[in-house]
Motif scaffolding. Structure first.
Motif, PDB file in Angstrom:
ATOM      1  N   SER A 169     -15.365   6.910  -2.121  1.00  0.00           N
ATOM      2  CA  SER A 169     -15.253   6.335  -0.783  1.00  0.00           C
ATOM      3  C   SER A 169     -14.131   5.303  -0.750  1.00  0.00           C
ATOM      4  N   TRP A 170     -13.486   5.242   0.395  1.00  0.00           N
ATOM      5  CA  TRP A 170     -12.278   4.443   0.598  1.00  0.00           C
ATOM      6  C   TRP A 170     -12.403   3.672   1.904  1.00  0.00           C
ATOM      7  N   GLN A 171     -12.103   2.383   1.859  1.00  0.00           N
ATOM      8  CA  GLN A 171     -12.029   1.562   3.064  1.00  0.00           C
ATOM      9  C   GLN A 171     -10.552   1.299   3.344  1.00  0.00           C
ATOM     10  N   LEU A 172     -10.062   1.854   4.435  1.00  0.00           N
ATOM     11  CA  LEU A 172      -8.660   1.686   4.816  1.00  0.00           C
ATOM     12  C   LEU A 172      -8.571   0.608   5.881  1.00  0.00           C
ATOM     13  N   ILE A 173      -7.750  -0.398   5.645  1.00  0.00           N
ATOM     14  CA  ILE A 173      -7.695  -1.530   6.565  1.00  0.00           C
ATOM     15  C   ILE A 173      -6.253  -1.968   6.792  1.00  0.00           C
ATOM     16  N   LEU A 174      -5.911  -2.159   8.058  1.00  0.00           N
ATOM     17  CA  LEU A 174      -4.621  -2.730   8.428  1.00  0.00           C
ATOM     18  C   LEU A 174      -4.751  -4.236   8.329  1.00  0.00           C
ATOM     19  N   THR A 175      -3.994  -4.826   7.416  1.00  0.00           N
ATOM     20  CA  THR A 175      -4.115  -6.248   7.127  1.00  0.00           C
ATOM     21  C   THR A 175      -3.187  -7.055   8.011  1.00  0.00           C
ATOM     22  N   GLU A 176      -3.720  -8.139   8.546  1.00  0.00           N
ATOM     23  CA  GLU A 176      -2.889  -9.048   9.332  1.00  0.00           C
ATOM     24  C   GLU A 176      -1.946  -9.794   8.392  1.00  0.00           C
ATOM     25  N   PRO A 177      -0.639  -9.751   8.612  1.00  0.00           N
ATOM     26  CA  PRO A 177       0.287 -10.485   7.738  1.00  0.00           C
ATOM     27  C   PRO A 177       0.091 -11.984   7.894  1.00  0.00           C
ATOM     28  N   GLY A 178       0.454 -12.716   6.862  1.00  0.00           N
ATOM     29  CA  GLY A 178       0.379 -14.171   6.943  1.00  0.00           C
ATOM     30  C   GLY A 178      -0.610 -14.779   5.980  1.00  0.00           C
ATOM     31  N   GLY A 179      -1.583 -14.023   5.502  1.00  0.00           N
ATOM     32  CA  GLY A 179      -2.533 -14.546   4.539  1.00  0.00           C
ATOM     33  C   GLY A 179      -1.999 -14.445   3.128  1.00  0.00           C
ATOM     34  N   ASP A 180      -2.829 -14.848   2.158  1.00  0.00           N
ATOM     35  CA  ASP A 180      -2.432 -14.715   0.762  1.00  0.00           C
ATOM     36  C   ASP A 180      -2.305 -13.236   0.428  1.00  0.00           C
ATOM     37  N   PRO A 181      -1.253 -12.851  -0.285  1.00  0.00           N
ATOM     38  CA  PRO A 181      -1.044 -11.432  -0.570  1.00  0.00           C
ATOM     39  C   PRO A 181      -2.117 -10.873  -1.494  1.00  0.00           C
ATOM     40  N   ARG A 182      -2.444  -9.612  -1.286  1.00  0.00           N
ATOM     41  CA  ARG A 182      -3.381  -8.876  -2.118  1.00  0.00           C
ATOM     42  C   ARG A 182      -2.744  -7.538  -2.470  1.00  0.00           C
ATOM     43  N   PRO A 183      -3.149  -6.928  -3.586  1.00  0.00           N
ATOM     44  CA  PRO A 183      -2.599  -5.617  -3.938  1.00  0.00           C
ATOM     45  C   PRO A 183      -3.063  -4.551  -2.955  1.00  0.00           C
ATOM     46  N   PRO A 184      -2.387  -3.415  -2.911  1.00  0.00           N
ATOM     47  CA  PRO A 184      -2.790  -2.365  -1.971  1.00  0.00           C
ATOM     48  C   PRO A 184      -4.182  -1.798  -2.228  1.00  0.00           C
ATOM     49  N   VAL A 185      -4.586  -1.664  -3.504  1.00  0.00           N
ATOM     50  CA  VAL A 185      -5.868  -1.028  -3.827  1.00  0.00           C
ATOM     51  C   VAL A 185      -6.731  -2.010  -4.611  1.00  0.00           C
ATOM     52  N   MET A 186      -7.972  -2.237  -4.118  1.00  0.00           N
ATOM     53  CA  MET A 186      -8.896  -3.149  -4.774  1.00  0.00           C
ATOM     54  C   MET A 186     -10.283  -2.515  -4.833  1.00  0.00           C
ATOM     55  N   PRO A 187     -10.939  -2.465  -6.005  1.00  0.00           N
ATOM     56  CA  PRO A 187     -12.330  -2.028  -6.061  1.00  0.00           C
ATOM     57  C   PRO A 187     -13.206  -2.945  -5.209  1.00  0.00           C
ATOM     58  N   SER A 188     -14.206  -2.356  -4.553  1.00  0.00           N
ATOM     59  CA  SER A 188     -15.033  -3.106  -3.611  1.00  0.00           C
ATOM     60  C   SER A 188     -16.508  -2.850  -3.896  1.00  0.00           C
ATOM     61  N   MET A 189     -17.250  -3.911  -4.239  1.00  0.00           N
ATOM     62  CA  MET A 189     -18.675  -3.810  -4.556  1.00  0.00           C
ATOM     63  C   MET A 189     -19.512  -4.115  -3.320  1.00  0.00           C
ATOM     64  N   LEU A 190     -20.531  -3.292  -3.081  1.00  0.00           N
ATOM     65  CA  LEU A 190     -21.445  -3.514  -1.965  1.00  0.00           C
ATOM     66  C   LEU A 190     -22.834  -3.796  -2.526  1.00  0.00           C
ATOM     67  N   PHE A 191     -23.336  -4.993  -2.266  1.00  0.00           N
ATOM     68  CA  PHE A 191     -24.626  -5.423  -2.795  1.00  0.00           C
ATOM     69  C   PHE A 191     -25.709  -5.127  -1.760  1.00  0.00           C
TER      70      PHE A 191
END
Length: 309
Positions: free
Chosen positions: A135-157
């Motif tokens: 599963s993949w969460q695709l998100i258009l990021t608002e520019p201006g925040g701290d940079p993050r890499p394009p792909v990040m593992p995401s844990m759901l608790f």
């Protein structure tokens, strides 16, 4: 705490690892297979093993039989930051176009978990489970925040873990000396069934890997399992011993370098020397090393080295 470590998401497939990895590498930019080999004589037979990269994030994948199946408890958050498309005349439009293009590819024969559209937290977001179960969460990021890499593992608790995302992030950061706390956003009061003291979104860095963590009180029919684990590559036996002692919370799950932590997340504690041996040895040396490895819980690299030699 030990030193800086490389942390790599590991994907477990029944028989379709090569097909899935080739598909992902065709979908994402700056992607490709780095290594491909066969691990001989495992309980699942000879297993295809691949190391690959998707848009800068390294992964490993294996064909290992039907025992475990990937589910949305750990997905991949894919950021489409207009800053990544700065060479274009209209970076935001380029980011939107790329997001829509990848969504179209991943959704083919897949299952939509959240429709692609505008949300309060993003002008364009969607959550999809592809034909291979990832599963993949695709998100258009608002520019201006701290940079993050394009792909990040995401844990759901979820389930009994719901409400533990903040605690888990702090726990993981305490184990890795090279770590960083990122964002932490709690649910607002009117977001039932989620409680306002739980995490709507958080992220943190372990080594070079950024990970996101969220709570959800909805009735999800999945939980963390071994199908998506995290490899911690260790420089020596002392590091193996350290991470093993800190992360292992279920003795029944200990096998071949695998542990399961107190939240149910699976980790593989692997000395980097093991890969060096397996990639350079003869067929007979590899089979001898694998046979010894399969009888271990925590990996003792000195024992494998003796068998190998």
């Amino acid at each position: 705490m030990a030193g800086k470590n490389q942390i790599v998401p590991h994907l477990w497939f029944d028989t379709r690892a090569i097909e899935a990895v080739e598909f992902y590498c065709s979908v994402f930019p700056d992607s490709g297979i780095l290594k491909q080999r066969v691990i001989p004589d495992t309980p699942s037979g000879d297993c295809d093993y691949l190391t690959f990269e998707l848009w800068g994030q390294r992964f490993e994948a294996i064909n290992a039989g039907p025992e475990f199946s990937i589910n949305p408890s750990i997905s991949m958050m894919v950021n489409f930051d207009p800053l990544f498309f700065g060479q274009d005349k209209n970076p935001e439009l380029a980011a939107r176009e790329k997001l829509n293009e990848i969504w179209s590819s991943l959704s083919r024969d897949g299952q939509v978990l959240m429709e692609l559209g505008q949300y309060d937290f993003s002008p364009l977001y969607g959550w999809i489970q592809d034909r291979y179960g990832m599963s993949w969460q695709l998100i258009l990021t608002e520019p201006g925040g701290d940079p993050r890499p394009p792909v990040m593992p995401s844990m759901l608790f979820v389930g009994d873990n719901c409400g533990k995302a903040e605690e888990a992030g702090a726990f993981y950061r305490s184990l890795f000396s090279d770590s960083e706390e990122g964002m932490l956003v709690k649910y607002p009061a009117a977001m039932g069934p989620d409680s306002e003291d739980t995490v709507m979104f958080s992220d943190f860095r372990l080594g070079d890997t950024w990970i996101t963590a969220m709570d959800s009180a909805y009735d999800h029919q999945f939980q963390f399992n071994e199908a998506l684990s995290f490899i911690v590559y260790c420089k020596d036996q002392d590091e193996v011993d350290y991470y093993w002692s800190q992360l292992s919370a279920d003795q029944e799950a200990e096998q071949c370098g695998w542990v399961k932590d107190k939240y149910g997340v699976s980790w593989q504690i692997i000395p980097t020397e093991l890969n060096t041996l397996m990639e350079s040895g003869s067929e007979s040396q590899n089979k001898a090393a694998i046979k010894e490895l399969l009888e271990m819980k925590k990996i003792d690299i000195s024992v494998i080295r003796k068998v190998y030699d």
